[in-house]
Design a protein around this motif. Structure first.
Motif, PDB file in Angstrom:
ATOM      1  N   LEU A 244       0.822  -1.218   0.000  1.00  0.00           N
ATOM      2  CA  LEU A 244       0.000   0.000   0.000  1.00  0.00           C
ATOM      3  C   LEU A 244       0.851   1.260   0.000  1.00  0.00           C
ATOM      4  CD1 LEU A 244      -2.782  -1.086   2.522  1.00  0.00           C
ATOM      5  CD2 LEU A 244      -3.064  -0.630   0.077  1.00  0.00           C
ATOM      6  N   ALA A 245       2.040   1.195   0.563  1.00  0.00           N
ATOM      7  CA  ALA A 245       2.927   2.360   0.566  1.00  0.00           C
ATOM      8  C   ALA A 245       3.335   2.759  -0.845  1.00  0.00           C
ATOM      9  CB  ALA A 245       4.170   2.062   1.404  1.00  0.00           C
ATOM     10  N   GLU A 246       3.245   1.835  -1.799  1.00  0.00           N
ATOM     11  CA  GLU A 246       3.602   2.120  -3.192  1.00  0.00           C
ATOM     12  C   GLU A 246       2.435   2.693  -3.987  1.00  0.00           C
ATOM     13  OE1 GLU A 246       6.658   1.931  -4.111  1.00  0.00           O
ATOM     14  OE2 GLU A 246       7.308   1.034  -2.206  1.00  0.00           O
ATOM     15  N   GLU A 247       1.245   2.740  -3.369  1.00  0.00           N
ATOM     16  CA  GLU A 247       0.075   3.276  -4.066  1.00  0.00           C
ATOM     17  C   GLU A 247       0.011   4.790  -3.842  1.00  0.00           C
ATOM     18  OE1 GLU A 247      -1.938   1.723  -5.999  1.00  0.00           O
ATOM     19  OE2 GLU A 247      -1.365  -0.369  -5.618  1.00  0.00           O
ATOM     20  N   PRO A 248       0.227   5.581  -4.885  1.00  0.00           N
ATOM     21  CA  PRO A 248       0.286   7.043  -4.698  1.00  0.00           C
ATOM     22  C   PRO A 248      -1.028   7.656  -4.239  1.00  0.00           C
ATOM     23  CG  PRO A 248       0.302   6.467  -7.035  1.00  0.00           C
ATOM     24  CD  PRO A 248       0.467   5.194  -6.287  1.00  0.00           C
ATOM     25  N   ASP A 249      -2.161   6.996  -4.554  1.00  0.00           N
ATOM     26  CA  ASP A 249      -3.468   7.546  -4.192  1.00  0.00           C
ATOM     27  C   ASP A 249      -3.966   7.044  -2.838  1.00  0.00           C
ATOM     28  OD1 ASP A 249      -3.561   8.923  -6.606  1.00  0.00           O
ATOM     29  OD2 ASP A 249      -4.500   7.234  -7.644  1.00  0.00           O
ATOM     30  N   CYS A 250      -3.161   6.261  -2.140  1.00  0.00           N
ATOM     31  CA  CYS A 250      -3.594   5.700  -0.858  1.00  0.00           C
ATOM     32  C   CYS A 250      -3.278   6.685   0.261  1.00  0.00           C
ATOM     33  CB  CYS A 250      -2.909   4.357  -0.597  1.00  0.00           C
ATOM     34  SG  CYS A 250      -3.355   3.620   0.992  1.00  0.00           S
ATOM     35  N   THR A 251      -4.305   7.395   0.716  1.00  0.00           N
ATOM     36  CA  THR A 251      -4.139   8.342   1.826  1.00  0.00           C
ATOM     37  C   THR A 251      -4.882   7.912   3.072  1.00  0.00           C
ATOM     38  OG1 THR A 251      -6.052   9.704   1.182  1.00  0.00           O
ATOM     39  CG2 THR A 251      -3.905  10.254   0.175  1.00  0.00           C
ATOM     40  N   ALA A 252      -5.697   6.841   2.969  1.00  0.00           N
ATOM     41  CA  ALA A 252      -6.472   6.374   4.126  1.00  0.00           C
ATOM     42  C   ALA A 252      -6.694   4.875   4.008  1.00  0.00           C
ATOM     43  CB  ALA A 252      -7.813   7.093   4.205  1.00  0.00           C
ATOM     44  N   VAL A 253      -6.518   4.174   5.138  1.00  0.00           N
ATOM     45  CA  VAL A 253      -6.701   2.719   5.159  1.00  0.00           C
ATOM     46  C   VAL A 253      -7.555   2.348   6.369  1.00  0.00           C
ATOM     47  CG1 VAL A 253      -5.597   0.443   5.204  1.00  0.00           C
ATOM     48  CG2 VAL A 253      -4.413   2.390   4.130  1.00  0.00           C
TER      49      VAL A 253
END
Length: 346
Positions: A244-253
């Motif tokens: 998930l750290a490699e997903e640029p659009d991931c700001t919330a989990v």
């Protein structure tokens, strides 16, 4: 008589300590000792302690068979569950034991090796041989839901963590409600969408939480990211976090439990992602350590004590009223906001 003949004589058995012995030492009636022994209310605390102390001093052990004949029950609840490896199951089991003890009942635990019909029926048979009055089944996996496993007829039973409310009495946490609150919290902070680290596919609770995550995003008109799957462990959360750290659009989990959130936090830190400045994280369970995570974890609180209380009281109602119950009782959840969530980066 020589020494050898003396040695051959059987030793006299020590006399079993009786209820009357306990009553004499405690200075109470045998009826009072009986009430304490059977966990009945109405005995003042000071007197109860006198009786318990006398029992301990004399080594008195109640005769369970005689007690069952007199009262019509063994005052023991059997608990069947499929795994002790999850925090939720362990805390539910602890709550059941505590609540049962408050009602004067002991608990007998029987883990089931494999979630099959034969194993389930074998567990009921073995617990029946151990003299239990009623059963609580912690059914985390999809068994009763798919009708692949049924419980024996004519037994008093309450089920935890299942979707079998039309056939059995079920007590469960409000999985969907808690998940929806978690996702809306992140959306209200301004995140465009929320990624989800789910529990294992066979878990009923994991599926309920994943379904609510997706439904909440769709209701808000948000894009639904690909679901990421873990196995409840911190290690699986760590592996998912690296991806998930490699997903640029991931700001919330939103993670399906706190243990996976712990691994996720470590992975994000190692990848140079700051929580919550770069990524906000919400867990589920509110384990006692959640406030000590770095940063302290925003999470959905489950009331395990209330779940255990309702399971015990539900099965005791069946036992004493001899009336089977149907339907599901949901225990409410609440969001505990801490330092792991914030608005998305500008």
């Amino acid at each position: 008589m020589d020494d050898s003949s003396v040695a051959r004589q059987p030793k006299r058995q020590a006399r079993r300590v009786s209820m009357a012995d306990v009553a004499r030492l405690a200075g109470v009636s045998s009826q009072t000792v009986s009430r304490v022994s059977n966990g009945h209310p109405g005995v003042v605390m000071e007197t109860r302690q006198q009786v318990l102390s006398a029992m301990a001093e004399l080594g008195y052990r109640p005769n369970s068979a005689a007690r069952a004949l007199k009262w019509g029950e063994f005052r023991t609840l059997g608990v069947i569950l499929f795994t002790l490896s999850t925090t939720g199951n362990v805390r539910t089991l602890e709550a059941i034991s505590t609540s049962a003890a408050q009602h004067g009942y002991a608990t007998t635990l029987l883990p089931v090796a494999a979630p099959t019909q034969d194993e389930v029926h074998g567990a009921f048979t073995r617990l029946g041989e151990l003299a239990v009055d009623a059963f609580i089944v912690i059914m985390e996996v999809h068994l009763l839901d798919a009708a692949t496993v049924s419980l024996p007829p004519n037994v008093q039973v309450v089920v935890a963590d299942s979707n079998a409310g039309d056939r059995y009495s079920v007590v469960d946490t409000d999985q969907a409600g808690g998940s929806g609150v978690a996702v809306r919290h992140l959306l209200d902070l301004g995140h465009r969408t929320v990624w989800h680290l789910a529990g294992p596919e066979e878990s009923f609770a994991a599926q309920r939480r994943a379904d609510a995550w997706e439904a909440t995003l769709l209701d808000a008109g948000c894009e639904v990211p690909p679901l990421v799957r873990g196995d409840w462990s911190a290690e699986s959360g760590y592996r998912a976090g690296l991806a998930l750290a490699e997903e640029p659009d991931c700001t919330a989990v939103f993670t399906a439990n706190d243990q996976m959130a712990l691994g996720l936090l470590r992975a994000l830190h190692e990848k140079g992602k700051s929580v919550p400045r770069d990524v906000s994280v919400v867990g589920f369970d509110d384990i006692p350590e959640a406030n000590s995570f770095l940063p302290p974890l925003t999470t959905v609180h489950q009331d395990f004590a209330e779940v255990g209380r309702l399971l015990v009281e539900g099965v005791l109602r069946q036992l004493h009223n001899d009336s089977p119950e149907r339907g599901t009782t949901l225990v409410p959840t609440r969001l505990v906001e801490r330092a792991s969530t914030a608005p998305p980066p500008a």
